[in-house]
Design a protein around this motif. Structure first.
Motif, PDB file in Angstrom:
ATOM      1  N   THR A 212       8.179  -2.830  -7.801  1.00 29.88           N
ATOM      2  CA  THR A 212       7.018  -2.752  -6.924  1.00 29.88           C
ATOM      3  C   THR A 212       7.427  -3.176  -5.523  1.00 29.88           C
ATOM      4  O   THR A 212       8.365  -3.960  -5.359  1.00 29.88           O
ATOM      5  CB  THR A 212       5.880  -3.658  -7.428  1.00 29.88           C
ATOM      6  OG1 THR A 212       6.332  -5.011  -7.386  1.00 29.88           O
ATOM      7  CG2 THR A 212       5.444  -3.284  -8.819  1.00 29.88           C
ATOM      8  N   PRO A 213       6.728  -2.679  -4.507  1.00 31.60           N
ATOM      9  CA  PRO A 213       7.081  -3.037  -3.142  1.00 31.60           C
ATOM     10  C   PRO A 213       7.039  -4.538  -2.875  1.00 31.60           C
ATOM     11  O   PRO A 213       7.790  -5.036  -2.071  1.00 31.60           O
ATOM     12  CB  PRO A 213       6.037  -2.310  -2.293  1.00 31.60           C
ATOM     13  CG  PRO A 213       5.543  -1.205  -3.141  1.00 31.60           C
ATOM     14  CD  PRO A 213       5.662  -1.706  -4.556  1.00 31.60           C
TER      15      PRO A 213
ATOM     16  N   ASN B  67       8.467   1.173   6.419  1.00 28.60           N
ATOM     17  CA  ASN B  67       7.124   1.746   6.555  1.00 28.60           C
ATOM     18  C   ASN B  67       6.082   1.115   5.641  1.00 28.60           C
ATOM     19  O   ASN B  67       4.969   1.613   5.551  1.00 28.60           O
ATOM     20  CB  ASN B  67       7.141   3.267   6.403  1.00 28.60           C
ATOM     21  CG  ASN B  67       8.014   3.894   7.460  1.00 28.60           C
ATOM     22  OD1 ASN B  67       7.975   3.502   8.619  1.00 28.60           O
ATOM     23  ND2 ASN B  67       8.851   4.841   7.070  1.00 28.60           N
ATOM     24  N   GLN B  68       6.434   0.029   4.968  1.00 24.94           N
ATOM     25  CA  GLN B  68       5.443  -0.752   4.222  1.00 24.94           C
ATOM     26  C   GLN B  68       4.798  -1.739   5.188  1.00 24.94           C
ATOM     27  O   GLN B  68       5.446  -2.229   6.116  1.00 24.94           O
ATOM     28  CB  GLN B  68       6.118  -1.546   3.086  1.00 24.94           C
ATOM     29  CG  GLN B  68       6.597  -0.694   1.941  1.00 24.94           C
ATOM     30  CD  GLN B  68       5.441  -0.203   1.092  1.00 24.94           C
ATOM     31  OE1 GLN B  68       4.497  -0.911   0.794  1.00 24.94           O
ATOM     32  NE2 GLN B  68       5.527   1.054   0.689  1.00 24.94           N
ATOM     33  N   TRP B  69       3.537  -2.031   4.999  1.00 25.78           N
ATOM     34  CA  TRP B  69       2.857  -3.052   5.786  1.00 25.78           C
ATOM     35  C   TRP B  69       3.219  -4.413   5.214  1.00 25.78           C
ATOM     36  O   TRP B  69       3.323  -4.575   3.992  1.00 25.78           O
ATOM     37  CB  TRP B  69       1.352  -2.862   5.709  1.00 25.78           C
ATOM     38  CG  TRP B  69       0.865  -1.770   6.601  1.00 25.78           C
ATOM     39  CD1 TRP B  69       0.857  -0.430   6.318  1.00 25.78           C
ATOM     40  CD2 TRP B  69       0.341  -1.902   7.909  1.00 25.78           C
ATOM     41  NE1 TRP B  69       0.346   0.268   7.384  1.00 25.78           N
ATOM     42  CE2 TRP B  69       0.016  -0.617   8.374  1.00 25.78           C
ATOM     43  CE3 TRP B  69       0.106  -2.990   8.742  1.00 25.78           C
ATOM     44  CZ2 TRP B  69      -0.527  -0.384   9.619  1.00 25.78           C
ATOM     45  CZ3 TRP B  69      -0.443  -2.767   9.984  1.00 25.78           C
ATOM     46  CH2 TRP B  69      -0.745  -1.475  10.420  1.00 25.78           C
TER      47      TRP B  69
ATOM     48  N   GLY C 278       2.237  -4.057   1.302  1.00 26.11           N
ATOM     49  CA  GLY C 278       1.449  -2.971   0.746  1.00 26.11           C
ATOM     50  C   GLY C 278       1.553  -1.709   1.572  1.00 26.11           C
ATOM     51  O   GLY C 278       2.192  -1.689   2.620  1.00 26.11           O
ATOM     52  N   SER C 279       0.890  -0.686   1.125  1.00 22.61           N
ATOM     53  CA  SER C 279       0.922   0.600   1.815  1.00 22.61           C
ATOM     54  C   SER C 279      -0.022   0.638   3.005  1.00 22.61           C
ATOM     55  O   SER C 279       0.010   1.583   3.781  1.00 22.61           O
ATOM     56  CB  SER C 279       0.574   1.730   0.833  1.00 22.61           C
ATOM     57  OG  SER C 279      -0.716   1.503   0.292  1.00 22.61           O
ATOM     58  N   SER C 280      -0.856  -0.406   3.150  1.00 23.40           N
ATOM     59  CA  SER C 280      -1.782  -0.484   4.279  1.00 23.40           C
ATOM     60  C   SER C 280      -2.073  -1.953   4.574  1.00 23.40           C
ATOM     61  O   SER C 280      -1.799  -2.829   3.740  1.00 23.40           O
ATOM     62  CB  SER C 280      -3.093   0.229   3.957  1.00 23.40           C
ATOM     63  OG  SER C 280      -3.776  -0.458   2.925  1.00 23.40           O
TER      64      SER C 280
ATOM     65  N   TYR D 170      12.260  -0.815   1.968  1.00 29.44           N
ATOM     66  CA  TYR D 170      10.856  -1.160   2.190  1.00 29.44           C
ATOM     67  C   TYR D 170      10.321  -0.650   3.527  1.00 29.44           C
ATOM     68  O   TYR D 170       9.216  -1.015   3.922  1.00 29.44           O
ATOM     69  CB  TYR D 170      10.674  -2.673   2.108  1.00 29.44           C
ATOM     70  CG  TYR D 170      11.018  -3.233   0.753  1.00 29.44           C
ATOM     71  CD1 TYR D 170      10.213  -2.975  -0.343  1.00 29.44           C
ATOM     72  CD2 TYR D 170      12.158  -4.007   0.565  1.00 29.44           C
ATOM     73  CE1 TYR D 170      10.526  -3.481  -1.593  1.00 29.44           C
ATOM     74  CE2 TYR D 170      12.472  -4.517  -0.674  1.00 29.44           C
ATOM     75  CZ  TYR D 170      11.662  -4.254  -1.747  1.00 29.44           C
ATOM     76  OH  TYR D 170      11.971  -4.751  -2.978  1.00 29.44           O
TER      77      TYR D 170
END
Length: 88
Positions: A5-6, A28-30, A61-63, A26
C-alpha cells in the motif's frame, strides 16, 4: 504476494531520508506533514540554524482528502498539517 500500500513504507519517515527509488515509487502521492515550527537548532561553523530535517510523513494518499481521512482516523487535527504532492 500482497500488494504494497502507498502508506506502508512512508508513515513516520522523514521526507529527506527517502531514497530516489522510494521517491519514484511514491511519486505523485499526496503526503501530510506537520506544519513546520523549528524547535531545534543545529550549530555549524559557529552559527546556529533551525533544524529543517524533521518533517515526518504522517499520512499518504491519492488526494489531500484521503490524507485528512487518515489523520482523523488517528485522532490528529488536519489543521496542524500541510498537504503536498511527493515529487521524485
Amino acid at each position: 504476494m500482497p500488494t504494497k500500500t502507498p502508506t506502508s513504507g512512508l508513515i513516520g519517515r522523514r521526507v529527506d531520508d527517502l531514497s530516489l527509488p522510494e521517491r519514484l515509487e511514491y511519486a505523485n502521492q499526496w503526503i501530510a506533514t506537520k506544519k513546520y515550527t523549528p524547535t531545534k537548532k543545529i550549530s555549524e561553523g559557529g552559527m546556529e540554524y533551525p533544524d529543517v530535517r524533521v518533517q515526518n510523513v504522517e499520512a499518504v494518499g491519492s488526494s489531500a482528502q484521503a490524507c485528512i481521512t487518515q489523520l482523523k482516523g488517528r485522532n490528529l487535527d488536519p489543521a496542524e498539517y500541510e498537504f503536498t504532492i511527493l515529487k521524485p
